[in-house]
Design a protein around this motif. Structure first.
Motif, PDB file in Angstrom:
ATOM      1  N   UNK A   1      93.394  40.201 -10.138  1.00 58.02           N
ATOM      2  CA  UNK A   1      92.026  40.146  -9.624  1.00 58.02           C
ATOM      3  C   UNK A   1      91.046  40.316 -10.780  1.00 58.02           C
ATOM      4  N   UNK A   2      89.790  39.949 -10.515  1.00 57.22           N
ATOM      5  CA  UNK A   2      88.748  40.119 -11.521  1.00 57.22           C
ATOM      6  C   UNK A   2      87.524  40.771 -10.904  1.00 57.22           C
ATOM      7  N   UNK A   3      86.774  41.442 -11.770  1.00 52.57           N
ATOM      8  CA  UNK A   3      85.499  42.024 -11.376  1.00 52.57           C
ATOM      9  C   UNK A   3      85.615  43.224 -10.462  1.00 52.57           C
ATOM     10  N   UNK A   4      84.462  43.816 -10.183  1.00 54.76           N
ATOM     11  CA  UNK A   4      84.390  45.000  -9.326  1.00 54.76           C
ATOM     12  C   UNK A   4      84.751  44.692  -7.880  1.00 54.76           C
ATOM     13  N   UNK A   5      84.601  43.418  -7.472  1.00 56.98           N
ATOM     14  CA  UNK A   5      84.916  43.017  -6.101  1.00 56.98           C
ATOM     15  C   UNK A   5      86.391  42.655  -5.902  1.00 56.98           C
ATOM     16  N   UNK A   6      87.177  42.757  -6.983  1.00 57.68           N
ATOM     17  CA  UNK A   6      88.619  42.485  -6.927  1.00 57.68           C
ATOM     18  C   UNK A   6      88.917  41.092  -6.357  1.00 57.68           C
ATOM     19  N   UNK A   7      88.254  40.089  -6.917  1.00 57.33           N
ATOM     20  CA  UNK A   7      88.468  38.704  -6.492  1.00 57.33           C
ATOM     21  C   UNK A   7      89.819  38.226  -7.012  1.00 57.33           C
ATOM     22  N   UNK A   8      90.640  37.690  -6.127  1.00 52.65           N
ATOM     23  CA  UNK A   8      91.986  37.255  -6.494  1.00 52.65           C
ATOM     24  C   UNK A   8      91.907  35.974  -7.323  1.00 52.65           C
ATOM     25  N   UNK A   9      92.490  36.045  -8.523  1.00 50.23           N
ATOM     26  CA  UNK A   9      92.518  34.901  -9.433  1.00 50.23           C
ATOM     27  C   UNK A   9      93.864  34.187  -9.406  1.00 50.23           C
ATOM     28  N   UNK A  10      94.939  34.958  -9.171  1.00 49.10           N
ATOM     29  CA  UNK A  10      96.289  34.364  -9.184  1.00 49.10           C
ATOM     30  C   UNK A  10      97.276  35.340  -8.576  1.00 49.10           C
ATOM     31  N   UNK A  11      98.405  34.815  -8.169  1.00 48.65           N
ATOM     32  CA  UNK A  11      99.537  35.635  -7.738  1.00 48.65           C
ATOM     33  C   UNK A  11     100.766  35.127  -8.488  1.00 48.65           C
ATOM     34  N   UNK A  12     101.717  36.005  -8.687  1.00 50.64           N
ATOM     35  CA  UNK A  12     102.922  35.646  -9.406  1.00 50.64           C
ATOM     36  C   UNK A  12     104.031  36.598  -8.986  1.00 50.64           C
ATOM     37  N   UNK A  13     105.270  36.164  -9.104  1.00 45.94           N
ATOM     38  CA  UNK A  13     106.392  37.028  -8.745  1.00 45.94           C
ATOM     39  C   UNK A  13     106.682  38.051  -9.834  1.00 45.94           C
TER      40      UNK A  13
END
Length: 111
Positions: A3-15
């Motif tokens: 995640x990025x930023x204070x709002x915890x915006x999801x940028x990617x997922x990975x195993x």
């Protein structure tokens, strides 16, 4: 989950907790334990969906899906770092539990 930023915006997922980042931002890596038959990660819109929204779907966040998300995660910054001062005061840890001192003594702490 990245995640990025204070709002915890999801940028990617990975195993695995490995992500390639190229933008100067504050990031966090979060662990997520889930059953793909009950939590569908394809509903995530990268760059828009927040980890807080995903947490709201989980039992721990008031939802009804059995899964676990480390909302705090581990934080790091990519780019734009100020390397001019690398001083770090560390963290003090008491070597013993709280003790009431009746007379003068030497106090110790570990850094």
């Amino acid at each position: 989950m990245l995640t990025s930023g204070a709002d915890l915006i999801i940028e990617a997922v990975n195993t695995t907790p490995e992500f390639l980042v190229t933008t100067n931002l504050n990031y966090r890596i979060h662990s997520l334990i889930y059953d793909p038959t009950t939590l569908d990660l394809s509903t995530i819109t990268f760059g828009e969906t927040s980890a807080v929204a995903i947490n709201g779907l989980l039992l721990q966040g008031g939802g009804n899906i059995c899964a676990a998300l480390d909302v705090t995660g581990v934080q790091f910054r990519f780019g734009g770092c100020d390397d001019s001062c690398l001083a770090d005061a560390g963290t003090l840890t008491a070597t013993d539990n709280f003790v009431c001192l009746a007379s003068s003594t030497i106090l110790q702490a570990e850094i």
